[in-house]
Design a protein around this motif. Structure first.
Motif, PDB file in Angstrom:
ATOM      1  N   GLN A   1      68.147 -32.723  49.131  1.00  0.00           N
ATOM      2  CA  GLN A   1      67.533 -32.027  50.258  1.00  0.00           C
ATOM      3  C   GLN A   1      68.481 -31.973  51.463  1.00  0.00           C
ATOM      4  O   GLN A   1      68.535 -30.980  52.186  1.00  0.00           O
ATOM      5  N   LEU A   2      69.240 -33.044  51.669  1.00  0.00           N
ATOM      6  CA  LEU A   2      70.207 -33.047  52.762  1.00  0.00           C
ATOM      7  C   LEU A   2      71.261 -31.963  52.546  1.00  0.00           C
ATOM      8  O   LEU A   2      71.690 -31.295  53.491  1.00  0.00           O
ATOM      9  N   ARG A   3      71.668 -31.796  51.305  1.00  0.00           N
ATOM     10  CA  ARG A   3      72.690 -30.797  50.995  1.00  0.00           C
ATOM     11  C   ARG A   3      72.152 -29.373  51.045  1.00  0.00           C
ATOM     12  O   ARG A   3      72.910 -28.427  51.261  1.00  0.00           O
ATOM     13  N   ALA A   4      70.859 -29.222  50.843  1.00  0.00           N
ATOM     14  CA  ALA A   4      70.313 -27.889  50.583  1.00  0.00           C
ATOM     15  C   ALA A   4      69.760 -27.189  51.810  1.00  0.00           C
ATOM     16  O   ALA A   4      68.987 -26.250  51.670  1.00  0.00           O
ATOM     17  N   GLY A   5      70.124 -27.616  52.995  1.00  0.00           N
ATOM     18  CA  GLY A   5      69.663 -26.858  54.148  1.00  0.00           C
ATOM     19  C   GLY A   5      69.172 -27.687  55.312  1.00  0.00           C
ATOM     20  O   GLY A   5      68.659 -27.136  56.283  1.00  0.00           O
ATOM     21  N   ARG A   6      69.312 -29.015  55.246  1.00  0.00           N
ATOM     22  CA  ARG A   6      68.898 -29.836  56.376  1.00  0.00           C
ATOM     23  C   ARG A   6      69.911 -29.777  57.527  1.00  0.00           C
ATOM     24  O   ARG A   6      69.652 -30.290  58.606  1.00  0.00           O
TER      25      ARG A   6
ATOM     26  N   ASP B   1      68.090 -31.946  60.340  1.00  0.00           N
ATOM     27  CA  ASP B   1      66.720 -32.387  60.118  1.00  0.00           C
ATOM     28  C   ASP B   1      66.732 -33.530  59.108  1.00  0.00           C
ATOM     29  O   ASP B   1      66.869 -33.324  57.907  1.00  0.00           O
ATOM     30  N   LEU B   2      66.581 -34.760  59.618  1.00  0.00           N
ATOM     31  CA  LEU B   2      66.563 -35.942  58.754  1.00  0.00           C
ATOM     32  C   LEU B   2      65.161 -36.517  58.618  1.00  0.00           C
ATOM     33  O   LEU B   2      64.990 -37.645  58.150  1.00  0.00           O
TER      34      LEU B   2
END
Length: 256
Positions: free
Chosen positions: A241-246, A232-233
């Protein structure tokens, strides 16, 4: 107008036993199609770009949102093959990272490394980087496990025009472009009926995105599987946010 070719390691044969540890090189050629017949010749000013680490195995073209043409170099690092235990019936195998890996960033006009993203002892795979359709994230596999590694491409748009030395994008003195790296991989589970870890511990050969940029696929040599990962980008997420569950593991399909 230019052709960039990764050359693994340059060896002058002065110390043959250290050939695999000599500096990595990317060859640069002029590339002219104006006459209808390709004309290719070594770049007169910069025929070779030396990378920051050993074993550059692939080059991937990338244009930043502002229109800067870059070449992303997969610097895999020196990789060894795990020795077989002659006392067992199985043939053990698997890659072992000996030196750090990184993604080097070459400015296509300057023909030199302007930045590097250190990723640690991760033995990056040898295929091209998989860049999502929006141009935000680049992912790759590993020759030493079941994992994805990758970088956030957003910081590349803010690089200086001509830095005096390569900018290190690991957060130590500025921007951090590391998405998945040593100590923080995106792991892929093993096939339940696959080989034991000691026999073949994983080798994610190739990674690709779907055209919508919502799913990542990764092939594993050891298990003969194709993993799918939801991505999910949306909404221009931050690196945190990319590291935390995207990115979320979705499924593992046995191919062979």
């Amino acid at each position: 107008g230019r052709l960039f070719v990764s050359m693994s390691n340059l060896n002058d044969d002065s110390v043959p036993s250290r050939a695999q540890y000599l500096p990595g090189g990317v060859l640069v050629y002029g590339f002219d199609l104006s006459s209808g017949v390709p004309v290719v010749s070594p770049d007169a000013a910069v025929p070779v770009v030396t990378t920051t680490g050993f074993n550059p195995t692939h080059v991937t073209a990338y244009r930043t949102p502002s229109g800067r043409d870059l070449v992303l170099v997969t610097v895999s690092g020196a990789i060894w093959l795990r020795a077989d235990d002659p006392g067992t019936g199985d043939i053990e195998s698997g890659g072992v990272a000996l030196t750090p890996a990184s993604i080097d960033v070459i400015d296509a006009q300057l023909r030199r490394v302007i930045a590097t993203v250190p990723l640690g002892l991760v033995a990056l795979s040898f295929d091209r980087l998989a860049i999502d359709p929006s141009g935000r994230v680049a992912l790759t596999g590993t020759a030493a496990g079941r994992a994805l590694y990758g970088i956030d491409l957003a910081p590349l748009d803010a690089l200086p025009a001509a830095p005096t030395a390569p900018v290190v994008l690991d957060g130590s003195g500025g921007a951090d472009a590391r998405l998945f790296y040593e100590g923080f991989p995106f792991t892929i589970p093993p096939r339940p009926d696959g080989p034991p870890a000691g026999v073949c511990g994983g080798y994610v050969v190739s990674v690709a995105w779907n055209t919508a940029g919502t799913r990542v696929y990764a092939s594993d040599f050891c298990d003969g599987t194709l993993a799918s990962v939801d991505a999910d980008l949306s909404g221009s997420p931050t690196l945190a946010q990319l590291r935390a569950g995207r990115f979320r593991f979705r499924a593992l399909d046995p191919v062979v």
